[in-house]
Design a protein around this motif. Sequence first.
Motif, PDB file in Angstrom:
ATOM      1  N   GLY A  31       1.005  -1.039   0.316  1.00 54.03           N
ATOM      2  CA  GLY A  31      -0.087  -0.521  -0.132  1.00 54.03           C
ATOM      3  C   GLY A  31       1.002   0.776  -0.045  1.00 54.03           C
ATOM      4  N   GLN A  32       2.313   1.216  -0.180  1.00 55.33           N
ATOM      5  CA  GLN A  32       2.829   2.967  -0.069  1.00 55.33           C
ATOM      6  C   GLN A  32       2.640   2.572  -1.872  1.00 55.33           C
ATOM      7  OE1 GLN A  32       6.751   0.169   0.538  1.00 55.33           O
ATOM      8  NE2 GLN A  32       7.456   1.914   2.199  1.00 55.33           N
ATOM      9  N   SER A  33       3.568   4.112  -2.106  1.00 55.54           N
ATOM     10  CA  SER A  33       2.479   4.945  -2.650  1.00 55.54           C
ATOM     11  C   SER A  33       4.023   5.921  -3.224  1.00 55.54           C
ATOM     12  CB  SER A  33       1.829   6.144  -2.955  1.00 55.54           C
ATOM     13  OG  SER A  33       1.853   6.979  -1.575  1.00 55.54           O
ATOM     14  N   ALA A  34       4.626   6.242  -4.373  1.00 52.90           N
ATOM     15  CA  ALA A  34       5.646   6.995  -4.415  1.00 52.90           C
ATOM     16  C   ALA A  34       5.780   8.168  -5.459  1.00 52.90           C
ATOM     17  CB  ALA A  34       6.695   6.463  -5.045  1.00 52.90           C
ATOM     18  N   VAL A  35       6.253   9.347  -5.848  1.00 50.86           N
ATOM     19  CA  VAL A  35       6.409  10.235  -6.700  1.00 50.86           C
ATOM     20  C   VAL A  35       7.738  10.192  -7.418  1.00 50.86           C
ATOM     21  CG1 VAL A  35       5.944  12.393  -7.463  1.00 50.86           C
ATOM     22  CG2 VAL A  35       4.231  11.247  -6.014  1.00 50.86           C
ATOM     23  N   ILE A  36       7.722  10.120  -8.728  1.00 55.09           N
ATOM     24  CA  ILE A  36       9.107  10.320  -9.144  1.00 55.09           C
ATOM     25  C   ILE A  36       9.097  11.879 -10.000  1.00 55.09           C
ATOM     26  CG2 ILE A  36      10.760   9.250 -10.299  1.00 55.09           C
ATOM     27  CD1 ILE A  36       9.922   6.535  -9.829  1.00 55.09           C
ATOM     28  N   LEU A  37      10.089  12.564 -10.158  1.00 61.19           N
ATOM     29  CA  LEU A  37       9.444  13.896 -10.433  1.00 61.19           C
ATOM     30  C   LEU A  37      10.999  14.256 -11.822  1.00 61.19           C
ATOM     31  CD1 LEU A  37       8.946  16.903  -8.503  1.00 61.19           C
ATOM     32  CD2 LEU A  37      10.419  16.731  -9.799  1.00 61.19           C
ATOM     33  N   PHE A  38      11.166  14.512 -12.650  1.00 57.76           N
ATOM     34  CA  PHE A  38      11.394  14.824 -14.114  1.00 57.76           C
ATOM     35  C   PHE A  38      12.204  15.942 -14.123  1.00 57.76           C
ATOM     36  CE2 PHE A  38      11.700   9.901 -13.880  1.00 57.76           C
ATOM     37  CZ  PHE A  38      12.507  10.150 -14.458  1.00 57.76           C
ATOM     38  N   GLU A  39      13.103  16.436 -13.898  1.00 60.49           N
ATOM     39  CA  GLU A  39      13.015  18.077 -14.299  1.00 60.49           C
ATOM     40  C   GLU A  39      14.520  17.868 -15.023  1.00 60.49           C
ATOM     41  OE1 GLU A  39      11.662  21.072 -14.705  1.00 60.49           O
ATOM     42  OE2 GLU A  39       9.827  20.661 -12.991  1.00 60.49           O
ATOM     43  N   GLY A  40      14.849  19.020 -15.965  1.00 56.94           N
ATOM     44  CA  GLY A  40      15.605  18.988 -16.427  1.00 56.94           C
ATOM     45  C   GLY A  40      15.928  20.267 -17.845  1.00 56.94           C
ATOM     46  N   TRP A  41      17.120  20.359 -18.475  1.00 53.61           N
ATOM     47  CA  TRP A  41      16.939  21.294 -19.886  1.00 53.61           C
ATOM     48  C   TRP A  41      16.316  20.781 -20.517  1.00 53.61           C
ATOM     49  CZ3 TRP A  41      19.066  25.660 -19.613  1.00 53.61           C
ATOM     50  CH2 TRP A  41      19.909  25.818 -18.237  1.00 53.61           C
ATOM     51  N   ASP A  42      15.786  21.407 -21.538  1.00 55.54           N
ATOM     52  CA  ASP A  42      15.049  20.816 -23.071  1.00 55.54           C
ATOM     53  C   ASP A  42      15.803  19.503 -23.488  1.00 55.54           C
ATOM     54  OD1 ASP A  42      12.710  22.335 -22.074  1.00 55.54           O
ATOM     55  OD2 ASP A  42      14.095  23.334 -24.088  1.00 55.54           O
ATOM     56  N   TRP A  53       2.274  11.663 -16.132  1.00 52.98           N
ATOM     57  CA  TRP A  53       2.293  12.459 -15.793  1.00 52.98           C
ATOM     58  C   TRP A  53       2.793  13.499 -16.822  1.00 52.98           C
ATOM     59  CZ3 TRP A  53      -2.901  12.961 -15.635  1.00 52.98           C
ATOM     60  CH2 TRP A  53      -4.256  12.567 -14.794  1.00 52.98           C
ATOM     61  N   PRO A  54       3.014  14.378 -18.394  1.00 55.98           N
ATOM     62  CA  PRO A  54       3.149  14.855 -18.696  1.00 55.98           C
ATOM     63  C   PRO A  54       2.823  16.533 -18.172  1.00 55.98           C
ATOM     64  CG  PRO A  54       1.964  13.809 -20.289  1.00 55.98           C
ATOM     65  CD  PRO A  54       1.633  13.545 -18.988  1.00 55.98           C
ATOM     66  N   ILE A  55       3.561  17.185 -18.116  1.00 52.15           N
ATOM     67  CA  ILE A  55       3.485  18.365 -17.646  1.00 52.15           C
ATOM     68  C   ILE A  55       3.334  19.570 -18.687  1.00 52.15           C
ATOM     69  CG2 ILE A  55       3.407  20.368 -15.884  1.00 52.15           C
ATOM     70  CD1 ILE A  55       1.691  17.601 -14.787  1.00 52.15           C
ATOM     71  N   GLY A  56       2.971  20.389 -18.827  1.00 53.59           N
ATOM     72  CA  GLY A  56       2.708  21.920 -19.979  1.00 53.59           C
ATOM     73  C   GLY A  56       2.075  22.758 -19.445  1.00 53.59           C
ATOM     74  N   ALA A  57       1.847  23.844 -19.715  1.00 49.36           N
ATOM     75  CA  ALA A  57       1.470  25.095 -19.383  1.00 49.36           C
ATOM     76  C   ALA A  57      -0.573  24.952 -18.924  1.00 49.36           C
ATOM     77  CB  ALA A  57       1.042  26.323 -20.431  1.00 49.36           C
ATOM     78  N   PRO A  58      -0.814  25.264 -17.647  1.00 49.94           N
ATOM     79  CA  PRO A  58      -1.761  25.333 -16.929  1.00 49.94           C
ATOM     80  C   PRO A  58      -3.079  25.996 -17.985  1.00 49.94           C
ATOM     81  CG  PRO A  58      -0.749  26.483 -15.742  1.00 49.94           C
ATOM     82  CD  PRO A  58       0.484  26.339 -16.992  1.00 49.94           C
ATOM     83  N   PHE A  71      -0.948  26.887  -7.233  1.00 44.22           N
ATOM     84  CA  PHE A  71      -0.544  25.982  -8.421  1.00 44.22           C
ATOM     85  C   PHE A  71      -0.203  25.096  -8.480  1.00 44.22           C
ATOM     86  CE2 PHE A  71       3.293  27.623  -5.750  1.00 44.22           C
ATOM     87  CZ  PHE A  71       4.240  26.401  -5.844  1.00 44.22           C
ATOM     88  N   LEU A  72       0.249  24.777  -7.073  1.00 42.43           N
ATOM     89  CA  LEU A  72       0.413  23.145  -6.688  1.00 42.43           C
ATOM     90  C   LEU A  72      -1.108  22.495  -6.240  1.00 42.43           C
ATOM     91  CD1 LEU A  72       2.560  24.019  -3.163  1.00 42.43           C
ATOM     92  CD2 LEU A  72       2.864  23.084  -5.779  1.00 42.43           C
ATOM     93  N   LEU A  73      -2.698  22.581  -6.733  1.00 41.02           N
ATOM     94  CA  LEU A  73      -3.924  22.465  -6.980  1.00 41.02           C
ATOM     95  C   LEU A  73      -3.842  21.184  -7.912  1.00 41.02           C
ATOM     96  CD1 LEU A  73      -6.785  21.458  -6.235  1.00 41.02           C
ATOM     97  CD2 LEU A  73      -7.411  23.305  -8.109  1.00 41.02           C
ATOM     98  N   ARG A  74      -3.151  21.425  -9.694  1.00 34.93           N
ATOM     99  CA  ARG A  74      -2.935  20.697  -9.890  1.00 34.93           C
ATOM    100  C   ARG A  74      -2.727  19.598 -10.374  1.00 34.93           C
ATOM    101  NH1 ARG A  74      -0.137  22.418 -15.990  1.00 34.93           N
ATOM    102  NH2 ARG A  74       1.533  23.535 -15.087  1.00 34.93           N
ATOM    103  N   PHE A  75      -1.161  19.495  -9.216  1.00 38.20           N
ATOM    104  CA  PHE A  75      -0.440  18.734  -8.978  1.00 38.20           C
ATOM    105  C   PHE A  75      -0.739  17.664  -7.573  1.00 38.20           C
ATOM    106  CE2 PHE A  75       1.871  22.536 -10.609  1.00 38.20           C
ATOM    107  CZ  PHE A  75       2.699  20.981 -11.572  1.00 38.20           C
ATOM    108  N   MET A  76      -1.062  17.850  -6.817  1.00 37.95           N
ATOM    109  CA  MET A  76      -2.361  17.970  -5.532  1.00 37.95           C
ATOM    110  C   MET A  76      -3.146  16.372  -6.171  1.00 37.95           C
ATOM    111  SD  MET A  76      -2.998  20.564  -2.406  1.00 37.95           S
ATOM    112  CE  MET A  76      -1.496  20.990  -2.041  1.00 37.95           C
ATOM    113  N   ARG A  84       8.741  16.939 -15.880  1.00 39.46           N
ATOM    114  CA  ARG A  84       8.190  18.076 -15.169  1.00 39.46           C
ATOM    115  C   ARG A  84       6.845  18.655 -14.256  1.00 39.46           C
ATOM    116  NH1 ARG A  84      12.669  21.282 -18.599  1.00 39.46           N
ATOM    117  NH2 ARG A  84      12.390  20.486 -20.376  1.00 39.46           N
ATOM    118  N   SER A  85       7.040  19.847 -13.333  1.00 38.76           N
ATOM    119  CA  SER A  85       6.651  19.619 -12.046  1.00 38.76           C
ATOM    120  C   SER A  85       6.055  20.625 -11.700  1.00 38.76           C
ATOM    121  CB  SER A  85       7.141  18.926 -10.836  1.00 38.76           C
ATOM    122  OG  SER A  85       8.478  19.762 -10.550  1.00 38.76           O
TER     123      SER A  85
END
Length: 283
Positions: free
Chosen positions: A53-64, A87-92, A101-106, A120-121
């Motif tokens: 029942g554990q959960s995890a979030v992996i966040l990818f950031e970086g240059w284009d 979840w591919p994240i673009g402009a809101p 700004f955190l709502l869509r990630f929550m 992206r995050s």
Amino acid sequence: MSKKSGGMKSRDGTPRLADVDLTLHLGRSAYENKLTKLQHLLTQIQQAYLFSGQSAVILFEGWDAAGKGGTIRRISAALDPRSFKVWPIGAPRKYYLERHFLLRFMERMPPNGAITIFDRSWYGRVLVERVENLTPEKRWRSAYKEINDFERMLHDDDTRLVKLFFHISPEEQLARFEERLKNPLKRWKLSYEDFRNRNRWDDYATAIDEMFERTSTDYAPWHLIPANDKKHARIAAMKTITSELSKGVDLEPPLLDETVLDAAKEHMDITPSLIESLAGRTE
């Protein structure tokens, strides 16, 4: 200061772009061998999370063009999509522009037993929105504390968080843009914004280092991935992910329920020794 396959940190433990060794390289044979083992480990981790029942979030950031997508594809190949989401994240869109700004990630946090990747995050607030003047300075500066509080909340809720930043040189980025331009199957990835953002490289580098300084915490540290060599970057990222997600987790296959074993005995020719091993030791 010692070199590490997953990037480098300053003496105070904060990652800095200037400290990264971008010459790190991995040959194809070693890459294929390590990739197979890491994908198998990811499968074990997902199974353990499903049953615990554990959960995890992996966040990818970086240059284009830093190789985030290629790494995510290798991870996705090892995981069952029923408890794994990217979840591919673009402009809101307008709805989220009118809210915190955190709502869509929550709203996209994983349920119990699941693993989620953000391509992206929420760090867009202190990167692109800061550099491109899309958010008033007062708001993006306040976002550091809001982000730290949010990540502390995830930590306290037993959601594991792995934050990766893929770093490449400007020269390597331009070479990858050229490759995308020439390859019809990759051309869709190239946009005008990619070239426009290159003109702000120094501004982004300043924002990235401040992001590391302000948001690399004991409970949610940043992991800086040297990514000039794609194969090295994929393995370094996957090593970091599997290391962080497996800490303190029992990766042994779960014992089967007794009703499942009874049904198996009824319908299949199974030796008693196998049944005993599947059921585990009882007191």
